[in-house]
Design a protein around this motif. Sequence first.
Motif, PDB file in Angstrom:
ATOM      1  N   LEU A  43       7.652  24.308  -5.292  1.00 25.55           N
ATOM      2  CA  LEU A  43       6.911  23.040  -5.020  1.00 25.55           C
ATOM      3  C   LEU A  43       7.069  22.788  -3.642  1.00 25.55           C
ATOM      4  O   LEU A  43       8.048  23.108  -2.926  1.00 25.55           O
ATOM      5  CB  LEU A  43       7.742  21.731  -5.671  1.00 25.55           C
ATOM      6  N   GLU A  44       5.889  22.422  -3.198  1.00 25.38           N
ATOM      7  CA  GLU A  44       5.783  22.136  -1.433  1.00 25.38           C
ATOM      8  C   GLU A  44       5.869  20.667  -1.424  1.00 25.38           C
ATOM      9  O   GLU A  44       6.083  19.867  -2.368  1.00 25.38           O
ATOM     10  CB  GLU A  44       4.254  22.566  -1.417  1.00 25.38           C
ATOM     11  N   LYS A  45       6.254  20.331   0.204  1.00 21.98           N
ATOM     12  CA  LYS A  45       6.602  18.975   0.402  1.00 21.98           C
ATOM     13  C   LYS A  45       5.416  17.987   0.241  1.00 21.98           C
ATOM     14  O   LYS A  45       5.517  16.910  -0.100  1.00 21.98           O
ATOM     15  CB  LYS A  45       6.828  19.186   1.891  1.00 21.98           C
ATOM     16  N   ASP A  46       4.065  18.604   0.133  1.00 22.79           N
ATOM     17  CA  ASP A  46       2.991  17.649  -0.409  1.00 22.79           C
ATOM     18  C   ASP A  46       2.533  17.547  -1.859  1.00 22.79           C
ATOM     19  O   ASP A  46       1.748  17.068  -2.128  1.00 22.79           O
ATOM     20  CB  ASP A  46       1.786  18.183   0.570  1.00 22.79           C
ATOM     21  N   HIS A  47       3.967  17.844  -2.584  1.00 20.67           N
ATOM     22  CA  HIS A  47       3.866  17.946  -4.078  1.00 20.67           C
ATOM     23  C   HIS A  47       2.725  18.593  -4.752  1.00 20.67           C
ATOM     24  O   HIS A  47       1.931  18.213  -5.693  1.00 20.67           O
ATOM     25  CB  HIS A  47       3.795  16.261  -4.448  1.00 20.67           C
ATOM     26  N   THR A  48       2.309  19.655  -4.125  1.00 21.82           N
ATOM     27  CA  THR A  48       1.629  20.621  -4.443  1.00 21.82           C
ATOM     28  C   THR A  48       2.436  21.876  -5.332  1.00 21.82           C
ATOM     29  O   THR A  48       3.570  22.056  -4.782  1.00 21.82           O
ATOM     30  CB  THR A  48       0.442  21.142  -3.874  1.00 21.82           C
ATOM     31  N   PHE A  49       1.996  22.872  -5.917  1.00 21.58           N
ATOM     32  CA  PHE A  49       2.425  23.938  -6.414  1.00 21.58           C
ATOM     33  C   PHE A  49       2.264  25.333  -5.460  1.00 21.58           C
ATOM     34  O   PHE A  49       0.972  25.339  -5.008  1.00 21.58           O
ATOM     35  CB  PHE A  49       2.111  24.391  -7.776  1.00 21.58           C
ATOM     36  N   SER A  50       3.089  26.000  -5.167  1.00 24.17           N
ATOM     37  CA  SER A  50       2.769  27.242  -4.833  1.00 24.17           C
ATOM     38  C   SER A  50       3.275  28.608  -5.752  1.00 24.17           C
ATOM     39  O   SER A  50       4.464  28.384  -6.142  1.00 24.17           O
ATOM     40  CB  SER A  50       3.024  27.638  -3.350  1.00 24.17           C
TER      41      SER A  50
ATOM     42  N   GLU B 192      -1.354  25.117 -17.519  1.00 22.06           N
ATOM     43  CA  GLU B 192      -0.719  26.313 -16.707  1.00 22.06           C
ATOM     44  C   GLU B 192      -0.851  25.950 -15.420  1.00 22.06           C
ATOM     45  O   GLU B 192      -2.123  25.437 -14.838  1.00 22.06           O
ATOM     46  CB  GLU B 192      -1.148  27.602 -17.136  1.00 22.06           C
ATOM     47  N   ILE B 193       0.139  26.446 -14.584  1.00 22.91           N
ATOM     48  CA  ILE B 193       0.157  25.808 -13.226  1.00 22.91           C
ATOM     49  C   ILE B 193      -0.750  26.788 -12.458  1.00 22.91           C
ATOM     50  O   ILE B 193      -0.766  27.981 -12.669  1.00 22.91           O
ATOM     51  CB  ILE B 193       1.646  26.086 -12.735  1.00 22.91           C
ATOM     52  N   ASP B 194      -1.387  26.092 -11.546  1.00 22.56           N
ATOM     53  CA  ASP B 194      -2.290  27.056 -10.604  1.00 22.56           C
ATOM     54  C   ASP B 194      -1.727  26.819  -9.361  1.00 22.56           C
ATOM     55  O   ASP B 194      -1.394  25.642  -8.788  1.00 22.56           O
ATOM     56  CB  ASP B 194      -3.819  26.163 -10.679  1.00 22.56           C
TER      57      ASP B 194
ATOM     58  N   SER C  67      13.675  24.649  -5.183  1.00 16.95           N
ATOM     59  CA  SER C  67      12.713  24.411  -4.684  1.00 16.95           C
ATOM     60  C   SER C  67      12.290  22.765  -4.966  1.00 16.95           C
ATOM     61  O   SER C  67      11.954  22.126  -3.935  1.00 16.95           O
ATOM     62  CB  SER C  67      11.397  25.162  -4.568  1.00 16.95           C
ATOM     63  N   ALA C  68      12.334  22.394  -6.114  1.00 19.90           N
ATOM     64  CA  ALA C  68      12.270  21.079  -6.497  1.00 19.90           C
ATOM     65  C   ALA C  68      13.363  20.096  -5.860  1.00 19.90           C
ATOM     66  O   ALA C  68      13.049  18.990  -5.522  1.00 19.90           O
ATOM     67  CB  ALA C  68      12.278  20.934  -8.169  1.00 19.90           C
ATOM     68  N   ALA C  69      14.712  20.466  -6.000  1.00 18.45           N
ATOM     69  CA  ALA C  69      15.437  19.678  -5.459  1.00 18.45           C
ATOM     70  C   ALA C  69      15.469  19.564  -3.894  1.00 18.45           C
ATOM     71  O   ALA C  69      15.797  18.457  -3.143  1.00 18.45           O
ATOM     72  CB  ALA C  69      17.009  20.303  -5.586  1.00 18.45           C
ATOM     73  N   ASP C  70      14.932  20.661  -3.133  1.00 18.33           N
ATOM     74  CA  ASP C  70      14.601  20.483  -1.800  1.00 18.33           C
ATOM     75  C   ASP C  70      13.566  19.485  -1.432  1.00 18.33           C
ATOM     76  O   ASP C  70      13.519  18.840  -0.500  1.00 18.33           O
ATOM     77  CB  ASP C  70      14.163  21.839  -1.071  1.00 18.33           C
ATOM     78  N   VAL C  71      12.366  19.447  -2.360  1.00 16.91           N
ATOM     79  CA  VAL C  71      11.638  18.390  -2.250  1.00 16.91           C
ATOM     80  C   VAL C  71      12.081  16.961  -2.709  1.00 16.91           C
ATOM     81  O   VAL C  71      11.491  16.177  -1.703  1.00 16.91           O
ATOM     82  CB  VAL C  71      10.155  18.925  -2.943  1.00 16.91           C
ATOM     83  N   PHE C  72      12.313  16.920  -3.705  1.00 15.11           N
ATOM     84  CA  PHE C  72      12.584  15.653  -4.570  1.00 15.11           C
ATOM     85  C   PHE C  72      13.869  15.090  -4.409  1.00 15.11           C
ATOM     86  O   PHE C  72      14.128  13.914  -4.737  1.00 15.11           O
ATOM     87  CB  PHE C  72      12.104  15.767  -5.897  1.00 15.11           C
ATOM     88  N   GLY C  73      15.096  15.876  -3.948  1.00 12.90           N
ATOM     89  CA  GLY C  73      16.224  15.573  -3.632  1.00 12.90           C
ATOM     90  C   GLY C  73      16.912  14.851  -5.014  1.00 12.90           C
ATOM     91  O   GLY C  73      16.754  15.388  -6.006  1.00 12.90           O
ATOM     92  N   GLU C  74      17.335  13.549  -4.706  1.00 14.98           N
ATOM     93  CA  GLU C  74      18.099  13.088  -5.760  1.00 14.98           C
ATOM     94  C   GLU C  74      16.982  12.194  -6.821  1.00 14.98           C
ATOM     95  O   GLU C  74      17.607  11.850  -7.878  1.00 14.98           O
ATOM     96  CB  GLU C  74      18.524  11.571  -5.381  1.00 14.98           C
ATOM     97  N   ASN C  75      15.809  12.506  -6.689  1.00 14.51           N
ATOM     98  CA  ASN C  75      14.702  12.091  -7.701  1.00 14.51           C
ATOM     99  C   ASN C  75      14.420  13.211  -8.506  1.00 14.51           C
ATOM    100  O   ASN C  75      13.500  13.158  -9.229  1.00 14.51           O
ATOM    101  CB  ASN C  75      13.705  11.437  -7.071  1.00 14.51           C
ATOM    102  N   THR C  76      15.143  14.240  -8.408  1.00 15.32           N
ATOM    103  CA  THR C  76      15.126  15.594  -9.585  1.00 15.32           C
ATOM    104  C   THR C  76      15.822  15.354 -10.455  1.00 15.32           C
ATOM    105  O   THR C  76      17.029  15.047 -10.418  1.00 15.32           O
ATOM    106  CB  THR C  76      15.261  16.876  -8.704  1.00 15.32           C
ATOM    107  N   VAL C  77      15.122  15.670 -11.698  1.00 15.24           N
ATOM    108  CA  VAL C  77      15.935  15.583 -13.104  1.00 15.24           C
ATOM    109  C   VAL C  77      15.736  17.244 -13.407  1.00 15.24           C
ATOM    110  O   VAL C  77      14.668  17.522 -13.901  1.00 15.24           O
ATOM    111  CB  VAL C  77      15.541  14.578 -14.028  1.00 15.24           C
TER     112      VAL C  77
END
Length: 190
Positions: free
Chosen positions: A86-93, A63-65, A113-123
């Motif tokens: 998802l944050e830019k440093d690849h941690t969760f908030s 479970e996400i912390d 938020s995933a797409a904003d951080v990972f862009g084209e690498n998001t599935v």
Amino acid sequence: MHDTSRLIVIGGSWGGIQASMKILQALPADYSVPIVLVLHRLRNQEGSLQELYEKKLLLKAVEIDDKAPLEAGHVYIAPANYHVLLEKDHTFSLDDSELENYSRPSIDVTFTSAADVFGENTVGILLSGASKDGSSGLKHIFDKRGTAIVQHPGEAEIATMPLAAIHSTPGCSILNVERIQAYLLTLHGH
């Protein structure tokens, strides 16, 4: 090889637990891309999704912390009553602001938020469900050149969520569970 430059985000509600379980059971313990799972649950539903997945998967289900870093080989499960970002440093908030689409966690919030951080690498994968949550988030993933996948509405236990996503993102891939599984296996170790 662990690849935390990519991310798989899966959303669903009614029927989504069973569909995601089928997809994730095929993945090896050392699966190279982190996976985030956002499922609507009934607000008063007791019992831990994490335990359910842990029993059935080779992947580590957690479970996400807040502030936890993304790691490969993990399925991260959105906790009840929190939006997951998802944050830019690849941690969760975790965020307990207003409900979105009558939901918290909202799939849209996490997908966007995933797409904003990972862009084209998001599935992004949207499964069976009875609401329209996830469709604008999936469109955002698609617009950022990520991969947008929707469970085939004919196979979904409730087709409302897949149909809403297909309507908002006409370019998405419409796949049944077995083909989603096969696609995720092609990402492993690349």
